[in-house]
Design an enzyme around this catalytic site. Structure first.
Site, mmCIF file in Angstrom:
data_model
loop_
_atom_site.group_PDB
_atom_site.id
_atom_site.type_symbol
_atom_site.label_atom_id
_atom_site.label_comp_id
_atom_site.label_asym_id
_atom_site.label_seq_id
_atom_site.Cartn_x
_atom_site.Cartn_y
_atom_site.Cartn_z
ATOM 1 C CB THR A 265 47.098 54.373 45.604
ATOM 2 O OG1 THR A 265 47.678 53.081 45.654
ATOM 3 C CG2 THR A 265 47.354 54.951 44.231
ATOM 4 N NE ARG A 275 50.072 51.145 37.386
ATOM 5 C CZ ARG A 275 49.244 50.976 38.404
ATOM 6 N NH1 ARG A 275 49.389 51.701 39.501
ATOM 7 N NH2 ARG A 275 48.276 50.098 38.354
ATOM 8 N N GLY A 299 42.416 47.848 43.815
ATOM 9 C CA GLY A 299 42.650 46.628 43.047
ATOM 10 C C GLY A 299 43.345 46.930 41.736
HETATM 11 N N1 ASP Z 1 44.362 50.537 42.210
HETATM 12 C C1 ASP Z 1 45.723 50.785 42.598
HETATM 13 C C2 ASP Z 1 46.549 51.018 41.381
HETATM 14 O O1 ASP Z 1 46.346 50.340 40.395
HETATM 15 C C3 ASP Z 1 46.339 49.693 43.363
HETATM 16 C C4 ASP Z 1 45.460 49.017 44.376
HETATM 17 O O2 ASP Z 1 44.384 49.472 44.665
HETATM 18 O O3 ASP Z 1 45.819 47.985 44.918
HETATM 19 O O4 ASP Z 1 47.461 51.818 41.431
#
Ligand code: ASP
Length: 419
Positions: A265, A275, A299
């Site tokens: 991600t 972060r 998420g």
């Molecule tokens: N889980 C990912 C994060 O918090 C973001 C996402 O999956 O939408 O970085």
């Protein structure tokens, strides 16, 4: 003579073996204790290889499936899926072109687990390297560590042959700049009072719909001024008003019952530098146990870390739950963390991708989707590639963050991201 911890461990093990107690003699008991032999379904092998992926991996699953069927390693197959969005500059949730942090710098996270060898690798907050899924795998294969972060992870990636490159595409830079300029009327970003279009913020008393209308028009104008293509302007405005997140997870299982998982991600758009969400956390964004199954998440990362989602799901399956029950239980833990307060829960969402060792699978989500007609989906291939809707725990749609009183339907409908 100095005696290191390593010497101590070696001596203890050798001592135990010499005494006929053998370190291995303890294993069958330990397996029994963790319930790993308890469920018939866990002992079964799947009838076909299976790949389960977040829906943004759909276009890459077919080729990865052929690779898996041809005897390719399960982790390599999963990486073939997630590398697609990592390489795609138009997917602004992963890899190249990912939306940046609040300072305009793309920072990527990834983690993986290789079932057959029971190993794991992870990287967090990596800049300038697009295929962090492969870097996570390299940490697993070429170091004695499990997790590298930041500058050290970047230097390691370069040592492994990855090229440094600017991950911020022009499109993502412009969206970030639009966000930066419109973020606040209390800083020096954006055109100042000397600009012919400048006007003071709308008075509080204006009707809500009018404020929205004005704000969207203003943002669209700024998007045009920044050179964002007309057909993408409204989508860019949406990303600014409701900073998106996005990720890809993929788990793969072969005919022998071997399995692996990977999650990668660019994390939450405009996050604080440094972060890390759940995606680089083994046990949260991804977890694979060769005896049981594999799970991954996309998420609200902060929420998923608090319930160790992927690990919780695999443990639930170990104790007899079906993939769907196991995922639903993890979602309920998120709801429990807010005492079921829907006024808060509506601002978060979570999708889990779950694959059991015998080939049973499920996709579950907290809310149905972002809006009507856009359910959360996942891609699955077990000989036939398809997209299936995930099963929601709660009825209705999540709301975007930051909280806004009314989200105009027009804005909800637009956006390639939601498709
Ligand atoms: N889980 C990912 C994060 O918090 C973001 C996402 O999956 O939408 O970085």
């Amino acid at each position: 003579m100095t005696f290191s911890r390593r010497d101590f461990v070696k001596t203890s093990v050798l001592g135990a073996v010499a005494a006929g107690v053998g370190a291995h003699s303890a294993i069958p008991e330990a397996l029994a204790e963790t319930g790993q032999q308890g469920h018939a379904s866990l002992a079964d092998s799947p009838k076909h290889p299976i790949i389960l992926s977040a829906n943004n991996g759909y276009a890459y699953v077919e080729a990865a499936y052929a690779f898996l069927k041809g005897g390719g390693d399960t982790l390599d197959a999963a990486i073939r899926v997630v590398k697609g969005p990592e390489d795609d500059p138009k997917d602004d949730s992963v890899g190249l072109g990912g939306l940046p942090n609040e300072e305009g710098v793309v920072e990527l996270d990834a983690c993986c687990m290789h079932g057959p060898t029971r190993r794991a690798g992870s990287v967090g907050g990596v800049r300038n390297i697009k295929n962090v899924s492969m870097v996570a795998k390299a940490v697993m294969e070429h170091t004695g560590h499990v997790m590298l972060v930041g500058e050290g992870a970047e230097r390691f990636a370069v040592a492994m042959g990855h090229a440094r490159e600017n991950l911020l595409t022009e499109r993502s830079r412009k969206i970030w700049l639009l966000w930066k300029e419109s973020n606040s009327d209390r800083d020096w970003w954006g055109p100042g009072t000397a600009d012919p279009h400048w006007h003071p913020p709308a008075p509080e008393s204006k009707p809500q719909a009018g404020v929205w209308q004005e704000r969207i028009e203003h943002l669209q104008q700024s998007a045009a001024d920044l050179g964002i293509e007309p057909e993408f302007q409204l989508a860019a405005v949406r990303r600014v008003l409701f900073p998106p997140s996005g990720t890809i997870h993929c788990s793969a299982l072969n005919e022998k019952g071997e399995m692996s998982g990977i999650t990668t991600t660019s994390g939450l758009a405009f996050k604080l530098p440094g972060r890390c969400g759940d995606s680089p956390i083994i046990g949260a964004g991804c977890y694979t146990d060769q005896d049981v199954g594999s799970a991954g998440a996309t998420g609200a990362g902060e929420e998923n870390i608090k319930v160790a989602g992927a690990h919780t799901i695999v443990e639930n399956m170990r104790h007899g739950m079906s993939p769907q029950e196991a995922g639903t239980d993890a979602l309920k833990r998120i709801v429990r963390n807010y005492n079921g307060d829907m006024t808060k829960l509506r601002y978060m969402d979570m999708t889990y991708y779950i694959l059991r060792k015998d080939g049973a699978y499920a996709g579950v989500c907290l809310w149905e989707g972002y809006s009507a007609g856009h359910p959360h989906k996942f891609a699955v291939h077990d000989g036939t590639l398809r997209s299936e809707p995930a099963t929601p725990l709660l009825k209705g749609y999540s709301q975007d963050w930051p909280p806004m009183p009314v989200v105009p339907e027009d804005l909800r409908k637009d956006s390639e991201y939601l498709k």
